[in-house]
Every structure is written in C-alpha cells, then in structure tokens.
Motif scaffolding. Structure first.
Motif, PDB file in Angstrom:
ATOM      1  N   LEU A  61     -34.407  68.373 -38.820  1.00 12.84           N
ATOM      2  CA  LEU A  61     -33.868  67.337 -38.147  1.00 12.84           C
ATOM      3  C   LEU A  61     -34.691  66.213 -38.268  1.00 12.84           C
ATOM      4  N   VAL A  62     -34.143  65.101 -38.826  1.00 13.36           N
ATOM      5  CA  VAL A  62     -35.239  63.987 -39.065  1.00 13.36           C
ATOM      6  C   VAL A  62     -34.424  62.373 -38.616  1.00 13.36           C
ATOM      7  N   ALA A 103     -33.259  58.636 -39.474  1.00 10.27           N
ATOM      8  CA  ALA A 103     -32.936  57.698 -40.602  1.00 10.27           C
ATOM      9  C   ALA A 103     -34.031  56.966 -41.082  1.00 10.27           C
ATOM     10  N   GLY A 104     -34.238  56.933 -42.316  1.00  9.74           N
ATOM     11  CA  GLY A 104     -35.594  56.241 -42.941  1.00  9.74           C
ATOM     12  C   GLY A 104     -36.557  57.353 -43.403  1.00  9.74           C
ATOM     13  N   GLU A 105     -36.706  58.410 -42.798  1.00 10.60           N
ATOM     14  CA  GLU A 105     -37.539  59.336 -42.953  1.00 10.60           C
ATOM     15  C   GLU A 105     -37.411  60.265 -44.284  1.00 10.60           C
ATOM     16  N   SER A 106     -38.430  61.427 -44.395  1.00 11.91           N
ATOM     17  CA  SER A 106     -38.260  62.159 -45.811  1.00 11.91           C
ATOM     18  C   SER A 106     -38.213  63.474 -45.168  1.00 11.91           C
ATOM     19  N   LEU A 107     -37.608  64.569 -46.178  1.00 10.21           N
ATOM     20  CA  LEU A 107     -37.866  65.700 -46.166  1.00 10.21           C
ATOM     21  C   LEU A 107     -37.835  66.244 -47.610  1.00 10.21           C
ATOM     22  N   ARG A 108     -38.786  67.328 -47.687  1.00 12.89           N
ATOM     23  CA  ARG A 108     -38.809  68.161 -49.105  1.00 12.89           C
ATOM     24  C   ARG A 108     -38.050  69.637 -49.114  1.00 12.89           C
ATOM     25  N   VAL A 122     -29.556  70.107 -43.121  1.00 14.62           N
ATOM     26  CA  VAL A 122     -30.515  68.924 -43.048  1.00 14.62           C
ATOM     27  C   VAL A 122     -29.617  68.072 -42.223  1.00 14.62           C
ATOM     28  N   THR A 123     -30.381  67.386 -41.117  1.00 11.93           N
ATOM     29  CA  THR A 123     -29.616  66.574 -40.004  1.00 11.93           C
ATOM     30  C   THR A 123     -30.453  65.265 -39.948  1.00 11.93           C
ATOM     31  N   VAL A 124     -29.559  64.169 -40.163  1.00 18.28           N
ATOM     32  CA  VAL A 124     -30.358  62.785 -40.046  1.00 18.28           C
ATOM     33  C   VAL A 124     -29.648  62.176 -38.914  1.00 18.28           C
ATOM     34  N   SER A 125     -30.643  61.671 -38.062  1.00 21.44           N
ATOM     35  CA  SER A 125     -30.015  61.132 -36.808  1.00 21.44           C
ATOM     36  C   SER A 125     -30.287  59.778 -37.135  1.00 21.44           C
ATOM     37  N   SER A 126     -29.275  58.810 -36.612  1.00 16.39           N
ATOM     38  CA  SER A 126     -29.187  57.208 -36.587  1.00 16.39           C
ATOM     39  C   SER A 126     -30.153  56.584 -35.646  1.00 16.39           C
TER      40      SER A 126
END
Length: 124
Positions: free
Chosen positions: A11-12, A14-19, A120-124
């Motif tokens: 969980l990240v 918006a605008g962040e990164s993951l690999r 992968v979860t991207v929060s606003s």
C-alpha cells in the motif's frame, strides 16, 4: 517448466514508488519472454510491460509508459518492475508471466506459466 514467485506489492500513496520482483526457477527461464500483467476485480488481466528472452527493447502499455520500467537479471533469474509516480488507477493484482516462447506474451492466452500475484494498492 518455469516457476514464478512475485513479491514487493503493498500500500502506497499516489506519487510514490514500488518495485515488484519476480523470482523464477526452471532451466528455460533465460530463453523465455517475461511479462507483467495486472488485474482488477471483474476485469481481465491486462498487459503492463514485457521483455523478450534476449532483453532488447521492452514493451509497455500506454498507461504506464514513462513511469514503469521492466528489467531482468539473468544471473539471479529475476525480473523486476520498477513503478514510479504511482496513481490510484494502478491499483491491481500484478502477475508475473512466462510465455511459451522467447517473445514476451502480450495477451493472457500466450502465457505458459503464471505467478500467484501480488497486490498493489495506491491511495489518493
């Protein structure tokens, strides 16, 4: 035969990164095209990024071009998906997939082996 295990989801904001990482085993890995697909509930798996067995120029979905980068490490039998500038619409289960040939699979029907997926979860 090729076995695939994904990791790195989470969980990240918006605008962040993951690999994401895909650990592969099997004697044919180095001669197999590898693709990342993603899937949201009620929808089919969509192509995200792919790379042929020879490396070369990867292929990306238009929605991720300029933000995602696929790469493979032949010595470690690993494939990576670096995801930058993540957006809420990138939220999905991401799957690593090996094709039947040296060419990346661009559609699910060309996939020979699937990993179990990583969320992968991207929060606003």
């Amino acid at each position: 035969q090729v076995q695939l295990v994904e990791s790195g989801g989470g969980l990240v904001q918006a605008g962040e990164s993951l690999r994401l990482s895909c650990a592969a085993s099997g004697r044919t890995f180095s001669t197999t095209g590898i693709t990342w697909f993603r899937q949201t509930p009620g929808k089919e798996r969509d192509f995200v990024a792919g790379i042929n067995s020879s490396g070369g120029t990867p292929n990306y979905a238009d929605s991720v071009k300029g933000r995602f980068t696929i790469s493979r490490d032949y010595a470690k039998n690993m494939v990576y998906l670096q995801m930058n500038s993540l957006k809420p619409e990138d939220t999905a289960v991401y799957y690593c997939a090996a094709s039947w040939s040296a060419v990346m699979a661009t559609l699910p029907r060309y996939v020979a082996y699937w990993g179990q997926g990583t969320q992968v979860t991207v929060s606003s």
